[in-house]
Scaffold this active site. Structure first.
Site, mmCIF file in Angstrom:
data_model
loop_
_atom_site.group_PDB
_atom_site.id
_atom_site.type_symbol
_atom_site.label_atom_id
_atom_site.label_comp_id
_atom_site.label_asym_id
_atom_site.label_seq_id
_atom_site.Cartn_x
_atom_site.Cartn_y
_atom_site.Cartn_z
ATOM 1 N N GLU A 41 0.824 -1.209 0.000
ATOM 2 C CA GLU A 41 0.000 0.000 0.000
ATOM 3 C C GLU A 41 0.862 1.264 0.000
ATOM 4 O O GLU A 41 1.819 1.387 0.750
ATOM 5 C CB GLU A 41 -0.912 0.066 1.230
ATOM 6 C CG GLU A 41 -1.775 1.338 1.228
ATOM 7 C CD GLU A 41 -2.478 1.631 2.536
ATOM 8 O OE1 GLU A 41 -3.179 2.657 2.592
ATOM 9 O OE2 GLU A 41 -2.330 0.856 3.485
ATOM 10 N N ASP A 104 9.970 6.086 14.882
ATOM 11 C CA ASP A 104 9.786 7.505 14.581
ATOM 12 C C ASP A 104 10.234 8.315 15.791
ATOM 13 O O ASP A 104 9.753 8.092 16.904
ATOM 14 C CB ASP A 104 8.312 7.775 14.266
ATOM 15 C CG ASP A 104 8.047 9.225 13.882
ATOM 16 O OD1 ASP A 104 9.022 9.960 13.647
ATOM 17 O OD2 ASP A 104 6.870 9.614 13.836
ATOM 18 N N ASP A 106 10.566 12.301 16.958
ATOM 19 C CA ASP A 106 10.169 13.651 16.576
ATOM 20 C C ASP A 106 10.680 14.638 17.612
ATOM 21 O O ASP A 106 10.501 14.433 18.817
ATOM 22 C CB ASP A 106 8.642 13.740 16.476
ATOM 23 C CG ASP A 106 8.169 14.977 15.737
ATOM 24 O OD1 ASP A 106 8.707 16.071 16.023
ATOM 25 O OD2 ASP A 106 7.285 14.866 14.880
ATOM 26 N N SER A 155 13.386 13.132 8.360
ATOM 27 C CA SER A 155 11.957 13.256 8.058
ATOM 28 C C SER A 155 11.613 14.471 7.203
ATOM 29 O O SER A 155 10.469 14.609 6.767
ATOM 30 C CB SER A 155 11.155 13.325 9.366
ATOM 31 O OG SER A 155 11.389 14.553 10.028
ATOM 32 N N GLY A 156 12.576 15.360 6.984
ATOM 33 C CA GLY A 156 12.320 16.531 6.158
ATOM 34 C C GLY A 156 12.098 17.800 6.945
ATOM 35 O O GLY A 156 12.093 18.900 6.395
ATOM 36 N N ARG A 158 11.882 17.840 11.309
ATOM 37 C CA ARG A 158 12.322 17.889 12.713
ATOM 38 C C ARG A 158 12.543 16.518 13.324
ATOM 39 O O ARG A 158 12.545 16.394 14.556
ATOM 40 C CB ARG A 158 11.275 18.650 13.539
ATOM 41 C CG ARG A 158 9.894 18.025 13.463
ATOM 42 C CD ARG A 158 8.873 18.742 14.347
ATOM 43 N NE ARG A 158 7.589 18.068 14.277
ATOM 44 C CZ ARG A 158 6.468 18.642 13.853
ATOM 45 N NH1 ARG A 158 6.483 19.872 13.415
ATOM 46 N NH2 ARG A 158 5.334 17.959 13.846
ATOM 47 N N GLY A 159 12.721 15.491 12.518
ATOM 48 C CA GLY A 159 12.874 14.176 13.118
ATOM 49 C C GLY A 159 13.587 13.179 12.239
ATOM 50 O O GLY A 159 14.101 13.517 11.160
ATOM 51 N N HIS A 161 13.411 8.873 10.971
ATOM 52 C CA HIS A 161 12.741 7.573 10.904
ATOM 53 C C HIS A 161 13.785 6.477 10.708
ATOM 54 O O HIS A 161 14.797 6.709 10.042
ATOM 55 C CB HIS A 161 11.759 7.513 9.728
ATOM 56 C CG HIS A 161 10.712 8.581 9.761
ATOM 57 N ND1 HIS A 161 10.119 9.083 8.616
ATOM 58 C CD2 HIS A 161 10.158 9.252 10.802
ATOM 59 C CE1 HIS A 161 9.230 10.007 8.955
ATOM 60 N NE2 HIS A 161 9.238 10.133 10.266
ATOM 61 N N ASP A 296 7.848 7.579 19.353
ATOM 62 C CA ASP A 296 6.408 7.523 19.106
ATOM 63 C C ASP A 296 6.023 6.051 18.978
ATOM 64 O O ASP A 296 6.127 5.449 17.906
ATOM 65 C CB ASP A 296 6.062 8.289 17.827
ATOM 66 C CG ASP A 296 4.566 8.430 17.610
ATOM 67 O OD1 ASP A 296 3.806 7.588 18.136
ATOM 68 O OD2 ASP A 296 4.141 9.358 16.905
ATOM 69 N N HIS A 305 -0.078 1.051 10.172
ATOM 70 C CA HIS A 305 0.353 2.445 10.263
ATOM 71 C C HIS A 305 1.247 2.799 9.076
ATOM 72 O O HIS A 305 2.171 2.077 8.745
ATOM 73 C CB HIS A 305 1.116 2.660 11.570
ATOM 74 C CG HIS A 305 1.162 4.093 12.007
ATOM 75 N ND1 HIS A 305 1.870 5.055 11.317
ATOM 76 C CD2 HIS A 305 0.588 4.741 13.056
ATOM 77 C CE1 HIS A 305 1.730 6.218 11.928
ATOM 78 N NE2 HIS A 305 0.959 6.056 12.980
ATOM 79 N N LEU A 306 0.954 3.938 8.441
ATOM 80 C CA LEU A 306 1.770 4.389 7.313
ATOM 81 C C LEU A 306 2.845 5.357 7.796
ATOM 82 O O LEU A 306 2.678 6.025 8.815
ATOM 83 C CB LEU A 306 0.904 5.070 6.256
ATOM 84 C CG LEU A 306 -0.125 4.161 5.568
ATOM 85 C CD1 LEU A 306 -1.501 4.409 6.135
ATOM 86 C CD2 LEU A 306 -0.131 4.392 4.072
#
Length: 408
Positions: A41, A104, A106, A155-156, A158-159, A161, A296, A305-306
């Protein structure tokens, strides 16, 4: 970059820079099982927050065409299902089979302790929290769980992955994912408590934190105000000990001096056998509270979860969600990550120079992939190195499959 320019830049980015072949190679996992890609997906967030879930593609070319046509502001990656999400999502038997185990982190979860920034703002000082987090998690994932194929991605904004791509991790069921993240998530955002300091993983984490703590302490000024001092003193369960430390705090102004005074007093009490069970590891408790990764947990637990895709572009910052090398995480600066307008300018500048060279020398131009003309090249190289490490697993699986066919 103005907001109204973003769609135009994004259109060029998807046509010239997005590494489709490497992206497909990753999510097809060597095509050992074709369903790894065709039943995967994807979700797209389009202009004006139009959200489309359950996208799926049969081929690399189909994916590339659809992304370029829809030009999504954001791409999220979901699970591999037992049938095509695009066609069969309403079937009663439709369900998720597997997905990368993801983590994740953040920066907003550090807002209660960081003093330099808050909210979406990030600077090099508070990025040190992420440096510590990556170092701790790298060791835990590799040493405690034995996983090898870890894709770390900015993440682009502030974090960070982490995509854990080992087959054993991808096949974990939700309850196992929950147990895994509960093992890692010693500290929920804003929570303070005593930890199992004798656990080998916790000891290792404290050691990593200590290597960075003097810099972090100086940059964040954790003991700069009375309120901050009282917060740290709340970890001292012995009132007399707390009074002694507070008295020393009043003699100094800097966080570094106050922290040194605290540790000297606690260590002296420890040597004299004056610390009880509740205060024995108070320094370690403080270190973990201030610097242990804040995760998180819900992102990790859910199989459905995406998570934002590597190499998509953050619409607020224009920065690309680039893979990063954890071995040199100390050198990473979130504020120098390339934005799509800079990348496109780099392409234009490169092409202009090459045209001048070719005209001067009367030569023909060799077609070079556009990302190789830009500062995105380094990130693509990191991604390709990650893929090369994965290939050994794919080859092993293909050999097993061919052996099974030969037996029949």
């Amino acid at each position: 970059m103005a907001d109204d320019q973003f769609p135009d830049y994004l259109n060029v980015y998807y046509k010239k820079l997005f590494p489709y072949s490497q992206f497909h190679k990753w999510l097809s996992y060597g095509n050992v099982k074709p369903e790894n890609f065709i039943n995967r997906e994807f979700s797209f967030t389009l202009h004006e927050d139009i959200y489309i879930r359950y996208q799926s593609f049969n081929t690399l070319q189909e994916m590339e065409t659809e992304i370029q046509n829809k030009c999504p502001f954001k791409i999220d990656i979901g699970a591999v299902f037992n049938m095509s999400p695009k066609v069969c999502r309403n079937y009663p038997q439709f369900h998720a089979l597997e997905k990368e185990l993801v983590i994740d982190i953040d920066m907003t979860d550090y807002d209660q302790i960081r003093t330099c920034c808050s909210g979406a703002e990030v600077c090099q000082k508070c990025w040190r929290f992420m440096v510590i987090a990556v170092k701790i998690l790298e060791r835990a994932l590799r040493d405690d769980f034995g996983w090898k194929h870890l894709l770390w991605v900015f993440s682009g904004r502030r974090g960070i992955h982490c995509w854990i791509c080992d087959e054993s991790a991808r096949k974990l069921i939700p309850s196992e994912r929950g147990a895994f993240i509960d093992y890692l998530a010693l500290l929920s955002a804003g929570e303070s408590k005593r930890f199992n300091i004798n656990h080998p993983s916790v000891k290792r984490s404290i050691s990593i934190i200590k290597e960075e703590f003097n810099s972090l302490l100086s940059e964040q000024d954790f003991l700069g105000t009375t309120e901050q001092c009282n917060k740290i003193l709340s970890f001292i369960a012995d009132e007399k000990l707390k009074e002694q430390i507070n008295l020393q705090f009043s003699k100094y102004q800097s966080s570094v001096q106050r922290w040194e005074a605290l540790t000297v007093i606690v260590n002296n009490h420890h040597k004299r056998g004056l610390l009880n069970f509740k205060t024995k590891y108070c320094v370690e408790d403080i270190l973990l509270y201030l610097a242990y990764p804040r995760l998180d947990v819900n992102v990790t637990k859910g199989l459905n979860h995406l998570l934002k895709s590597p190499f998509c572009v953050h619409p607020k910052t224009g920065k690309v969600c680039i893979p990063i090398n954890p071995k040199v995480i100390d050198k990473f600066n979130p504020n120098t990550v390339p934005t799509i307008n800079i990348l496109i300018d780099e392409i234009n500048e490169y092409d202009k120079k090459q045209k001048e060279i070719i005209n001067d020398a009367n030569l023909s131009s060799n077609r070079l992939k556009d990302y190789k003309k830009t500062s995105l090249l380094k990130s693509v190289n990191i991604f390709e190195e990650f893929l090369r490490n994965l290939e050994s697993n794919w080859k092993g699986s293909k050999i097993k499959q061919s052996d099974i066919k030969m037996e029949f």
